[in-house]
Design a protein around this motif. Structure first.
Motif, PDB file in Angstrom:
ATOM      1  N   SER A  42       0.814  -1.343   0.095  1.00 42.97           N
ATOM      2  CA  SER A  42      -0.035  -0.044  -0.026  1.00 42.97           C
ATOM      3  C   SER A  42       0.792   1.192   0.072  1.00 42.97           C
ATOM      4  O   SER A  42       2.033   1.291   0.678  1.00 42.97           O
ATOM      5  N   PRO A  43       0.450   2.207  -0.890  1.00 39.86           N
ATOM      6  CA  PRO A  43       1.231   3.620  -0.677  1.00 39.86           C
ATOM      7  C   PRO A  43       1.157   4.372   0.597  1.00 39.86           C
ATOM      8  O   PRO A  43       0.145   4.704   0.885  1.00 39.86           O
ATOM      9  N   SER A  44       2.365   4.148   1.416  1.00 41.26           N
ATOM     10  CA  SER A  44       2.227   5.001   2.498  1.00 41.26           C
ATOM     11  C   SER A  44       3.712   5.227   2.989  1.00 41.26           C
ATOM     12  O   SER A  44       4.576   4.893   2.343  1.00 41.26           O
ATOM     13  N   HIS A  45       3.937   5.678   4.239  1.00 43.24           N
ATOM     14  CA  HIS A  45       5.303   6.372   4.363  1.00 43.24           C
ATOM     15  C   HIS A  45       6.197   5.206   4.829  1.00 43.24           C
ATOM     16  O   HIS A  45       7.408   5.046   4.816  1.00 43.24           O
ATOM     17  N   SER A  46       5.577   4.106   5.028  1.00 48.09           N
ATOM     18  CA  SER A  46       6.260   2.857   5.665  1.00 48.09           C
ATOM     19  C   SER A  46       6.493   1.626   4.477  1.00 48.09           C
ATOM     20  O   SER A  46       6.893   0.679   4.876  1.00 48.09           O
ATOM     21  N   VAL A  47       6.242   2.121   3.078  1.00 47.97           N
ATOM     22  CA  VAL A  47       6.322   1.224   2.029  1.00 47.97           C
ATOM     23  C   VAL A  47       7.611   0.759   2.082  1.00 47.97           C
ATOM     24  O   VAL A  47       7.794  -0.627   1.701  1.00 47.97           O
ATOM     25  N   THR A  48       8.772   1.332   2.183  1.00 45.62           N
ATOM     26  CA  THR A  48      10.069   0.566   2.183  1.00 45.62           C
ATOM     27  C   THR A  48      10.337  -0.499   3.148  1.00 45.62           C
ATOM     28  O   THR A  48      10.785  -1.553   3.039  1.00 45.62           O
ATOM     29  N   VAL A  49       9.773  -0.141   4.426  1.00 44.66           N
ATOM     30  CA  VAL A  49      10.041  -1.046   5.600  1.00 44.66           C
ATOM     31  C   VAL A  49       9.211  -2.176   5.143  1.00 44.66           C
ATOM     32  O   VAL A  49       9.638  -3.413   5.243  1.00 44.66           O
ATOM     33  N   ARG A  50       7.879  -2.078   4.592  1.00 39.78           N
ATOM     34  CA  ARG A  50       7.183  -3.230   4.160  1.00 39.78           C
ATOM     35  C   ARG A  50       7.424  -4.061   2.882  1.00 39.78           C
ATOM     36  O   ARG A  50       7.343  -5.179   2.981  1.00 39.78           O
ATOM     37  N   HIS A  51       8.231  -3.380   2.104  1.00 35.67           N
ATOM     38  CA  HIS A  51       8.569  -3.764   0.827  1.00 35.67           C
ATOM     39  C   HIS A  51       9.654  -4.956   0.771  1.00 35.67           C
ATOM     40  O   HIS A  51       9.493  -5.856   0.200  1.00 35.67           O
ATOM     41  N   GLU A  52      10.765  -4.737   1.597  1.00 40.71           N
ATOM     42  CA  GLU A  52      11.602  -5.681   1.946  1.00 40.71           C
ATOM     43  C   GLU A  52      11.319  -7.129   2.278  1.00 40.71           C
ATOM     44  O   GLU A  52      11.816  -7.875   1.712  1.00 40.71           O
ATOM     45  N   PRO A  53      10.543  -7.122   3.338  1.00 38.45           N
ATOM     46  CA  PRO A  53      10.080  -8.634   3.746  1.00 38.45           C
ATOM     47  C   PRO A  53       9.263  -9.200   2.580  1.00 38.45           C
ATOM     48  O   PRO A  53       9.411 -10.506   2.405  1.00 38.45           O
ATOM     49  N   VAL A  54       8.497  -8.576   1.937  1.00 41.02           N
ATOM     50  CA  VAL A  54       7.562  -9.098   0.824  1.00 41.02           C
ATOM     51  C   VAL A  54       8.658  -9.387  -0.185  1.00 41.02           C
ATOM     52  O   VAL A  54       8.439 -10.790  -0.805  1.00 41.02           O
ATOM     53  N   GLN A  55       9.762  -8.781  -0.744  1.00 43.52           N
ATOM     54  CA  GLN A  55      10.709  -9.075  -1.729  1.00 43.52           C
ATOM     55  C   GLN A  55      11.257 -10.531  -1.225  1.00 43.52           C
ATOM     56  O   GLN A  55      11.275 -11.445  -1.796  1.00 43.52           O
ATOM     57  N   ALA A  56      11.563 -10.812  -0.031  1.00 43.43           N
ATOM     58  CA  ALA A  56      12.307 -11.792   0.535  1.00 43.43           C
ATOM     59  C   ALA A  56      11.553 -12.972   0.633  1.00 43.43           C
ATOM     60  O   ALA A  56      11.739 -14.331   0.269  1.00 43.43           O
ATOM     61  N   ARG A  57      10.065 -12.812   0.892  1.00 44.37           N
ATOM     62  CA  ARG A  57       9.061 -14.025   0.644  1.00 44.37           C
ATOM     63  C   ARG A  57       8.972 -14.538  -0.795  1.00 44.37           C
ATOM     64  O   ARG A  57       8.674 -15.497  -1.017  1.00 44.37           O
ATOM     65  N   ALA A  58       8.949 -13.417  -1.624  1.00 44.47           N
ATOM     66  CA  ALA A  58       8.864 -13.843  -3.060  1.00 44.47           C
ATOM     67  C   ALA A  58      10.113 -14.662  -3.580  1.00 44.47           C
ATOM     68  O   ALA A  58      10.006 -15.754  -4.260  1.00 44.47           O
ATOM     69  N   ALA A  59      11.165 -14.183  -3.084  1.00 41.19           N
ATOM     70  CA  ALA A  59      12.336 -14.985  -3.378  1.00 41.19           C
ATOM     71  C   ALA A  59      12.534 -16.123  -2.841  1.00 41.19           C
ATOM     72  O   ALA A  59      12.831 -17.443  -3.647  1.00 41.19           O
ATOM     73  N   HIS A  60      11.797 -16.387  -1.692  1.00 39.38           N
ATOM     74  CA  HIS A  60      11.971 -17.851  -0.998  1.00 39.38           C
ATOM     75  C   HIS A  60      10.658 -18.597  -1.897  1.00 39.38           C
ATOM     76  O   HIS A  60      11.021 -19.795  -1.958  1.00 39.38           O
ATOM     77  N   ARG A  61       9.578 -18.156  -2.180  1.00 40.15           N
ATOM     78  CA  ARG A  61       8.658 -18.836  -2.815  1.00 40.15           C
ATOM     79  C   ARG A  61       9.086 -19.420  -4.494  1.00 40.15           C
ATOM     80  O   ARG A  61       8.905 -20.529  -4.791  1.00 40.15           O
ATOM     81  N   ILE A  62       9.893 -18.398  -5.078  1.00 39.62           N
ATOM     82  CA  ILE A  62      10.508 -18.576  -6.164  1.00 39.62           C
ATOM     83  C   ILE A  62      11.428 -19.880  -6.079  1.00 39.62           C
ATOM     84  O   ILE A  62      11.550 -20.504  -7.058  1.00 39.62           O
ATOM     85  N   GLU A  63      12.199 -19.924  -5.086  1.00 38.69           N
ATOM     86  CA  GLU A  63      13.368 -20.720  -4.987  1.00 38.69           C
ATOM     87  C   GLU A  63      12.681 -22.147  -4.504  1.00 38.69           C
ATOM     88  O   GLU A  63      13.003 -23.405  -5.043  1.00 38.69           O
ATOM     89  N   ALA A  64      11.571 -22.107  -3.893  1.00 39.13           N
ATOM     90  CA  ALA A  64      10.743 -23.258  -3.405  1.00 39.13           C
ATOM     91  C   ALA A  64      10.236 -23.961  -4.857  1.00 39.13           C
ATOM     92  O   ALA A  64      10.187 -25.071  -5.091  1.00 39.13           O
ATOM     93  N   LEU A  65       9.641 -22.902  -5.844  1.00 40.63           N
ATOM     94  CA  LEU A  65       9.111 -23.696  -6.935  1.00 40.63           C
ATOM     95  C   LEU A  65      10.168 -24.166  -8.109  1.00 40.63           C
ATOM     96  O   LEU A  65      10.042 -24.999  -8.667  1.00 40.63           O
ATOM     97  N   LEU A  66      11.554 -23.447  -7.827  1.00 37.18           N
ATOM     98  CA  LEU A  66      12.527 -23.902  -8.813  1.00 37.18           C
ATOM     99  C   LEU A  66      13.133 -25.171  -8.090  1.00 37.18           C
ATOM    100  O   LEU A  66      13.322 -26.300  -8.993  1.00 37.18           O
ATOM    101  N   ASP A  67      13.063 -25.481  -6.686  1.00 32.69           N
ATOM    102  CA  ASP A  67      13.437 -26.793  -6.288  1.00 32.69           C
ATOM    103  C   ASP A  67      12.410 -28.012  -6.925  1.00 32.69           C
ATOM    104  O   ASP A  67      12.778 -28.922  -7.021  1.00 32.69           O
ATOM    105  N   ALA A  68      11.183 -27.373  -6.849  1.00 37.12           N
ATOM    106  CA  ALA A  68       9.915 -28.398  -7.332  1.00 37.12           C
ATOM    107  C   ALA A  68      10.239 -28.784  -8.742  1.00 37.12           C
ATOM    108  O   ALA A  68      10.230 -30.010  -9.124  1.00 37.12           O
ATOM    109  N   ALA A  69      10.644 -27.828  -9.510  1.00 43.51           N
ATOM    110  CA  ALA A  69      10.785 -28.133 -10.986  1.00 43.51           C
ATOM    111  C   ALA A  69      12.135 -28.982 -11.180  1.00 43.51           C
ATOM    112  O   ALA A  69      12.035 -29.888 -11.897  1.00 43.51           O
ATOM    113  N   ALA A  70      13.218 -28.705 -10.349  1.00 46.02           N
ATOM    114  CA  ALA A  70      14.178 -29.495 -10.494  1.00 46.02           C
ATOM    115  C   ALA A  70      13.944 -30.966 -10.110  1.00 46.02           C
ATOM    116  O   ALA A  70      14.669 -31.795 -10.835  1.00 46.02           O
ATOM    117  N   ALA A  71      13.096 -31.046  -8.942  1.00 46.27           N
ATOM    118  CA  ALA A  71      12.770 -32.430  -8.760  1.00 46.27           C
ATOM    119  C   ALA A  71      12.214 -33.106  -9.705  1.00 46.27           C
ATOM    120  O   ALA A  71      12.300 -34.257 -10.337  1.00 46.27           O
TER     121      ALA A  71
END
Length: 214
Positions: free
Chosen positions: A8-37
Motif C-alpha cells: 500500500s502507498p504509505s510512508h512505511s512502504v520501504t519497510v514493508r517492501h523488503e520482507p515481501v521481496q524476501a518472501r517472493a524470493a523464497h517462494r521462487i526458490e521453492a518453485l525452482l526446487d520443485a521444478a528440479a525434482a
C-alpha cells in the motif's frame, strides 16, 4: 502483479517492501526446487507448470504469478544452475593454490561437484542447446573463458594474445564436453572421461601458461 503492486502507498512502504521481496524470493526458490525434482524424476520434456505446482504444494496461480509457462520455468532453472556453477568455480579461483595445476584441479572438482550435487544439472546444465523457443539461452562458454582469462592474468600474470586465448577456449571447451559426457550415463561421473578432460585441459593450459608455474 509484481510485489511492489502488493504494497500500500504509505510512508512505511520501504519497510514493508523488503520482507515481501524476501518472501517472493523464497517462494521462487521453492518453485525452482520443485521444478528440479520433476526434471530429475520425469525428464525435461515432461515438465509442466501443473507438475511444478503439485510438487511444490502450491496453487497453479502461484506458479503463474512468477512463471507464465513451462519455458519460463526452465529458463529460470537453467539460470540458477549457471549461477551455482559459476559461484563454485569462483570460490576455487579465490582460494590460495600453490600452482596453476592445483588450481585447475580445484576448478574441475568444482564442476564435478556441481554435476553431482545440484539437482537437474545433469539433465539441464545451464540451458544452452535446449529448444526453449524464443527464450533459448546464449552460449555461456565465453563467460567462463572471460572469467578464467581474468583469473590467469590477475593471479598468474598471464597476458593473453590470440594464440593463447584460442588454447584457453579449447581447454575450457574440451573440459566442458568431457565432463558433461562423463555424467551422461553415470550419476557420479565416469572417471575415464573425467581424467581425459583433465588431461586435455592441462595440455592446452600448458600452452597458455607454460610449465614453470605448474
Amino acid at each position: 502483479m509484481d510485489e511492489r503492486g502488493a504494497a500500500s502507498p504509505s510512508h512505511s512502504v520501504t519497510v514493508r517492501h523488503e520482507p515481501v521481496q524476501a518472501r517472493a524470493a523464497h517462494r521462487i526458490e521453492a518453485l525452482l526446487d520443485a521444478a528440479a525434482a520433476v526434471v530429475v524424476e520425469q525428464g525435461i520434456e515432461h515438465l509442466t507448470t501443473a507438475l511444478v505446482a503439485e510438487r511444490a504444494g502450491a496453487s497453479i496461480g502461484t506458479v503463474y504469478r512468477y512463471f507464465p509457462d513451462r519455458v519460463a520455468v526452465l529458463v529460470a532453472l537453467a539460470e540458477r544452475n549457471f549461477e551455482r556453477l559459476r559461484h563454485a568455480i569462483e570460490r576455487e579461483m579465490a582460494a590460495e593454490h600453490a600452482t596453476w595445476g592445483e588450481a585447475m584441479e580445484g576448478i574441475v572438482g568444482a564442476m564435478v561437484e556441481t554435476f553431482r550435487s545440484v539437482p537437474s544439472f545433469r539433465a539441464l546444465r545451464t540451458g544452452e542447446g535446449l529448444d526453449l523457443g524464443p527464450e533459448s539461452r546464449e552460449p555461456v562458454a565465453p563467460i567462463f573463458v572471460a572469467d578464467v582469462e581474468r583469473y590467469l592474468r590477475e593471479r598468474w600474470g598471464v597476458e593473453m594474445d590470440d594464440a593463447r586465448r584460442g588454447d584457453l577456449e579449447l581447454a575450457i571447451g574440451s573440459l566442458d564436453a568431457l565432463v558433461t559426457y562423463a555424467f551422461m550415463h553415470d550419476p557420479d561421473g565416469d572417471p575415464r572421461y573425467l581424467a581425459l578432460g583433465m588431461e586435455l585441459a592441462r595440455q592446452h593450459l600448458t600452452r597458455v601458461i607454460g610449465d614453470d608455474a605448474a
